[in-house]
Design a protein around this motif. Structure first.
Motif, PDB file in Angstrom:
ATOM      1  N   HIS A  95       0.239  -4.290   6.535  1.00 57.80           N
ATOM      2  CA  HIS A  95      -1.083  -3.774   6.151  1.00 57.80           C
ATOM      3  C   HIS A  95      -2.234  -4.704   6.520  1.00 57.80           C
ATOM      4  O   HIS A  95      -3.354  -4.242   6.685  1.00 57.80           O
ATOM      5  N   ARG A 151      -3.012   0.739  14.295  1.00 54.71           N
ATOM      6  CA  ARG A 151      -3.553   1.047  15.621  1.00 54.71           C
ATOM      7  C   ARG A 151      -3.783  -0.264  16.384  1.00 54.71           C
ATOM      8  O   ARG A 151      -3.912  -1.325  15.765  1.00 54.71           O
ATOM      9  N   ASN A 157      -8.609  -0.963  11.939  1.00 54.29           N
ATOM     10  CA  ASN A 157      -9.469   0.033  11.295  1.00 54.29           C
ATOM     11  C   ASN A 157     -10.942  -0.332  11.537  1.00 54.29           C
ATOM     12  O   ASN A 157     -11.446  -1.301  10.958  1.00 54.29           O
ATOM     13  N   ILE A 209       8.407   7.815   2.183  1.00 52.49           N
ATOM     14  CA  ILE A 209       9.010   6.568   1.703  1.00 52.49           C
ATOM     15  C   ILE A 209      10.538   6.675   1.817  1.00 52.49           C
ATOM     16  O   ILE A 209      11.175   5.859   2.483  1.00 52.49           O
ATOM     17  N   ASN A 267       7.190  12.487   1.094  1.00 54.20           N
ATOM     18  CA  ASN A 267       6.486  11.312   0.567  1.00 54.20           C
ATOM     19  C   ASN A 267       6.465  10.114   1.540  1.00 54.20           C
ATOM     20  O   ASN A 267       5.875   9.099   1.241  1.00 54.20           O
ATOM     21  N   LEU A 270      -3.010   5.361   3.170  1.00 55.95           N
ATOM     22  CA  LEU A 270      -2.365   4.223   2.513  1.00 55.95           C
ATOM     23  C   LEU A 270      -3.313   3.680   1.455  1.00 55.95           C
ATOM     24  O   LEU A 270      -4.445   3.311   1.790  1.00 55.95           O
ATOM     25  N   VAL A 272       0.922   3.796  11.106  1.00 58.27           N
ATOM     26  CA  VAL A 272      -0.267   3.335  10.386  1.00 58.27           C
ATOM     27  C   VAL A 272      -1.151   2.395  11.228  1.00 58.27           C
ATOM     28  O   VAL A 272      -2.370   2.513  11.226  1.00 58.27           O
ATOM     29  N   ALA A 320       0.874  -1.164   0.000  1.00 59.90           N
ATOM     30  CA  ALA A 320       0.000   0.000   0.000  1.00 59.90           C
ATOM     31  C   ALA A 320       0.916   1.220   0.000  1.00 59.90           C
ATOM     32  O   ALA A 320       1.959   1.216   0.638  1.00 59.90           O
ATOM     33  N   VAL A 321       0.542   2.228  -0.756  1.00 58.56           N
ATOM     34  CA  VAL A 321       1.415   3.377  -0.960  1.00 58.56           C
ATOM     35  C   VAL A 321       0.866   4.591  -0.208  1.00 58.56           C
ATOM     36  O   VAL A 321      -0.320   4.901  -0.341  1.00 58.56           O
ATOM     37  N   PRO A 322       1.728   5.263   0.590  1.00 61.74           N
ATOM     38  CA  PRO A 322       1.244   6.460   1.280  1.00 61.74           C
ATOM     39  C   PRO A 322       1.083   7.627   0.312  1.00 61.74           C
ATOM     40  O   PRO A 322       2.044   8.027  -0.338  1.00 61.74           O
ATOM     41  N   ALA A 330      -2.860  -3.223   9.680  1.00 64.10           N
ATOM     42  CA  ALA A 330      -3.596  -1.951   9.589  1.00 64.10           C
ATOM     43  C   ALA A 330      -5.098  -2.229   9.685  1.00 64.10           C
ATOM     44  O   ALA A 330      -5.849  -1.441  10.260  1.00 64.10           O
ATOM     45  N   ILE A 331      -5.536  -3.359   9.161  1.00 61.94           N
ATOM     46  CA  ILE A 331      -6.958  -3.719   9.213  1.00 61.94           C
ATOM     47  C   ILE A 331      -7.300  -4.366  10.564  1.00 61.94           C
ATOM     48  O   ILE A 331      -8.239  -3.948  11.235  1.00 61.94           O
ATOM     49  N   ILE A 356      -6.922   2.439   2.836  1.00 62.44           N
ATOM     50  CA  ILE A 356      -7.236   1.434   3.862  1.00 62.44           C
ATOM     51  C   ILE A 356      -6.956   1.931   5.280  1.00 62.44           C
ATOM     52  O   ILE A 356      -7.448   1.370   6.241  1.00 62.44           O
ATOM     53  N   GLU A 357      -6.141   2.976   5.411  1.00 59.75           N
ATOM     54  CA  GLU A 357      -5.884   3.525   6.745  1.00 59.75           C
ATOM     55  C   GLU A 357      -5.198   4.874   6.588  1.00 59.75           C
ATOM     56  O   GLU A 357      -4.588   5.170   5.553  1.00 59.75           O
TER      57      GLU A 357
END
Lengths: 95, 371
Positions: B199, B257, B261, B4, B2, A44, B255, A4-6, B202-203, A51-52
């Protein structure tokens, strides 16, 4: 698959759709999985959906820590950093 | 800004190289070694791409688990998708499913035969295709871990609200926590720590890993996918191992928590229920998948078209099952790089770019060049 890309929200069309940007590249995405998205938020993006949210305060704190560690390392070793690890540290069975 | 580049700074990586070496020496001094597992294909890719294993001190192993949802999808699923295409449905899929071998052919080969098989980046495109082709049936190949489950369910929610009636899902969703449970009860597998996925977490939230630390004594660090995230994650795992402790650390707190989410989890709860599913190479694992709840039968391609997903026949010489459990490294399989390559994959781990074998194959040449 789970990359996933910010990206930063630059426009919100309605509750669910928005435009996000990274380094000048823009995408239309769904914002329906984000609670109360605002223009300027970093999110993201995965499979066309945000997604977040990215917490920029936490991200900046970690980057600050990283810069501190790099400065300490340079002080201790007096050497410019190399990303490539010396091969003696590699596990020979894997190479 | 960015968010990254700052997480790829070589000057910081040099600090972690030295820190890992110090911790490795401490570990060896205490007469211990360590085996950590990452359970996400994006970690697998990043670890190979950025040469992270070259940073590990001796006595510390980092193995890849079943982290690639494409890789663990049963070959019978591809067969079912192709049979739906042959029956005239429009098949919509993420690109990484296109080259997965079924029993007879791949989706890419079926598409070359002229069947309507569309590769997309966003699940929302499936809904658009259904809206613009109201006289045709559109079937979305819903493959993925929780990261992908959330956007697919969000798309389904949109389709239901827009009363789109010609769209259905062929589900092969997978859940990460039940497969971690399955790995931990396998006596043939030793895991001292999990590098927990970025990720997926993240969910589902970082708290999802608490039982592994509390009950199984396995160290857990949720880590991002950038090289410094991974190095800091491995450092955290090694610190826990050296100290003889096990808890859940969240390195990716920018990102992830603790509870995940809530929007995504709420939609998933409303539309999905856990189901026992088969993982290629691992077998059947209780509650390790999601299926649509019974009131959504119209959107379930299996029910809508009255099909079963047959159990496909994997290649008997393929050792992907052992690779997926972290029991062997890809190069220890006799087919690796000889009979099985990314151009002509025999096993699932070579198919997706995030498969352990494909990542090892692709980046091994870089490693040779560096040495």
């Amino acid at each position: 698959m789970c990359l996933a890309v910010p990206m930063q929200i630059v426009a919100i069309r309605d509750d669910e759709l928005g435009t996000v940007e990274l380094d000048g590249v823009r995408h239309e995405v769904s914002l329906m999985l984000i609670d109360g998205p605002q223009t300027g938020d970093y999110v993201l993006i995965h499979a066309g959906y945000a997604i977040e949210r990215l917490d920029t305060h936490e991200a900046d704190e970690r980057l600050k820590l990283f810069r501190h560690l790099a400065a300490l390392h340079q002080q201790e070793t007096g050497q410019p950093a190399r990303l490539v690890a010396p091969s003696r540290m590699g596990r020979e069975s894997e190479t | 800004m960015n968010y990254i580049e700052g997480f790829r700074d070589p000057a910081v990586a040099a600090h972690y190289r030295d820190s890992l070496a110090r911790l490795g020496a401490e570990l060896a001094h205490g007469g211990k070694d360590a085996c950590f597992m990452e359970v996400c294909g994006s970690h697998t890719m990043a670890i190979a791409r950025f040469g992270i294993r070259g940073f590990l001190p001796s006595g510390v192993r980092l193995v890849s688990g079943p982290g690639c949802p494409v890789c663990v999808t049963d070959p019978g699923y591809v067969d079912a998708a192709i049979s739906l295409a042959e029956a005239g449905r429009i098949i919509v899929t993420f690109g990484d499913m296109m080259r997965v071998p079924g029993s007879r052919s791949t989706l890419a080969q079926a598409r070359a035969m002229g069947y309507a098989i569309e590769s997309v980046y966003s699940s929302a495109t499936a809904m658009e295709l259904a809206r613009t082709h109201p006289d045709q049936e559109v079937v979305f190949l819903a493959v993925g871990f929780e990261t992908t489950v959330a956007p697919v369910v969000a798309m389904l929610d949109g389709a239901i609200r827009q009363r789109i009636g010609n769209l259905s899902l062929l589900t092969a969703f997978k859940r990460v926590p039940p497969v971690l449970d399955a790995l931990l009860v396998d006596p043939g597998i030793r895991i001292d720590g999990f590098l927990c996925p970025a990720h997926v977490s993240a969910i589902i939230g970082a708290d999802a890993y608490r039982p592994y630390a509390a009950t199984h004594g396995v160290a857990c660090v949720v880590s991002g996918f950038e090289p410094l995230d991974i190095l800091q994650g491995v450092e955290g795992l090694l610190q826990q191992r050296v100290a003889g402790r096990a808890f859940v650390d969240n390195q990716y707190n920018r990102v992830v928590r603790p509870g995940g989410n809530p929007q995504a989890l709420g939609l998933m709860e409303r539309y999905l229920e856990p189901v026992e599913v088969s993982w290629r190479g691992l077998g059947v694992i209780p509650a390790s998948g999601f299926k649509l709840r019974s009131h959504l039968a119209d959107y379930d391609a299996c029910i809508r078209f009255g099909i079963d997903i047959p159990s496909g026949r994997p290649n008997p010489r393929c050792l992907c099952g052992e690779v997926l459990k972290g029991k062997i490294m890809p190069s220890e399989c006799g087919l690796f790089g000889v009979a099985c390559t990314p151009e002509k994959p025999l096993g699932p781990c070579m198919v997706s770019s995030e498969g352990s074998c494909a990542a090892e194959y692709r980046f091994a040449s870089l490693k040779r060049r560096d040495e």
